[in-house]
Design a protein around this motif. Structure first.
Motif, short mmCIF file in Angstrom:
data_model
loop_
_atom_site.label_atom_id
_atom_site.label_comp_id
_atom_site.label_asym_id
_atom_site.label_seq_id
_atom_site.Cartn_x
_atom_site.Cartn_y
_atom_site.Cartn_z
N ASN A 54 1.03 -1.44 -0.16
CA ASN A 54 -0.30 -0.28 -0.06
C ASN A 54 0.66 1.09 -0.08
OD1 ASN A 54 -2.85 0.96 0.41
ND2 ASN A 54 -1.97 1.99 2.28
N TYR A 57 2.35 1.82 -3.31
CA TYR A 57 1.31 2.56 -4.31
C TYR A 57 0.80 3.76 -4.69
CZ TYR A 57 0.13 -2.57 -6.41
OH TYR A 57 0.44 -3.91 -7.03
N GLN A 58 0.58 3.85 -2.67
CA GLN A 58 0.40 5.15 -2.74
C GLN A 58 1.31 6.37 -3.24
OE1 GLN A 58 -2.36 6.48 -1.51
NE2 GLN A 58 -3.09 4.63 -1.61
N LYS A 61 1.54 6.94 -6.84
CA LYS A 61 -0.18 7.04 -7.57
C LYS A 61 0.12 8.36 -6.99
CE LYS A 61 -4.78 8.86 -5.55
NZ LYS A 61 -5.55 8.48 -4.47
N GLN A 62 1.09 9.22 -6.90
CA GLN A 62 1.47 10.60 -5.92
C GLN A 62 1.92 11.08 -7.55
OE1 GLN A 62 3.32 11.31 -1.69
NE2 GLN A 62 3.11 12.81 -2.57
N ILE A 66 0.35 5.03 -11.49
CA ILE A 66 -0.41 4.88 -11.69
C ILE A 66 -2.11 5.03 -10.85
CG2 ILE A 66 0.48 2.80 -10.69
CD1 ILE A 66 -0.24 2.36 -7.83
N LEU A 67 -2.52 4.85 -11.26
CA LEU A 67 -4.43 5.56 -10.68
C LEU A 67 -4.71 4.47 -9.44
CD1 LEU A 67 -5.86 6.42 -13.91
CD2 LEU A 67 -4.38 8.20 -12.08
N ILE A 68 -5.24 4.58 -8.30
CA ILE A 68 -6.35 3.69 -8.29
C ILE A 68 -8.38 4.37 -7.83
CG2 ILE A 68 -6.07 2.24 -5.48
CD1 ILE A 68 -3.28 3.27 -4.71
N HIS A 69 -8.55 2.53 -8.79
CA HIS A 69 -9.61 2.97 -8.63
C HIS A 69 -10.93 2.29 -7.78
CE1 HIS A 69 -9.72 5.62 -12.74
NE2 HIS A 69 -8.76 4.37 -12.44
N VAL A 74 -6.18 -0.89 -9.12
CA VAL A 74 -5.34 -0.41 -9.33
C VAL A 74 -4.83 -0.07 -11.33
CG1 VAL A 74 -2.97 0.07 -8.83
CG2 VAL A 74 -3.73 -1.01 -7.09
N ASN A 77 -1.18 4.50 -15.53
CA ASN A 77 -1.75 5.96 -15.44
C ASN A 77 -2.01 5.23 -17.06
OD1 ASN A 77 -1.79 8.29 -16.35
ND2 ASN A 77 -1.24 9.73 -14.87
#
Length: 131
Positions: A54, A57-58, A61-62, A66-69, A74, A77
């Motif tokens: 996690n 992944y965070q 994402k930042q 990647i994008l987390i929906h 996951v 992008n």
């Protein structure tokens, strides 16, 4: 997935995971829009704590990798990784600064350092099919 962690390394597991996912994107092993395993699934597959996945992944994402929906999960992008801007270049410079300083202390020449960088760029481009 191609994740290969070194549990004996001094580098934290989540950092290794971040680096390997970015490397997969850079080499074209993971395509824009491609789904990544869920936090639970990846943690179970590689035998690490789900909080570690996690955290990686965070961070990804930042940084726009990647994008987390909530529904789709996951994904890399789909629009691709944001291009380098001045803030990224400043961050890159600050990361290179200690590497260059240590290289100088260890008598690595500027030419040798540049050649190592060129070799790595070539490696990544070849891994991506020469793109």
């Amino acid at each position: 997935m191609f994740i290969n962690l070194d549990f004996e390394s001094k580098e934290p597991i989540y950092v290794q995971l971040i680096h390997q996912i970015i490397e997969g994107i850079a080499k074209g092993k993971i395509q824009p829009g491609e789904a990544l395993p869920s936090v639970r699934s990846l943690a179970a597959d590689i035998g690490i704590n789900l909080h570690t996945v996690n955290k990686a992944y965070q961070h990804l994402k930042q940084e726009g990798f990647i994008l987390i929906h909530r529904q789709k999960g996951v994904v890399v992008n789909p629009e691709g990784v944001p291009e380098a801007d001045d803030a990224y270049r400043d961050q890159l410079k600050s990361k290179l600064h200690p590497l260059i300083a240590e290289s100088i202390c260890r008598k690595v020449s500027e030419q040798e350092f540049s050649e190592l960088c060129s070799q790595l760029f070539t490696e990544f481009n070849e891994g991506k099919g020469g793109k």
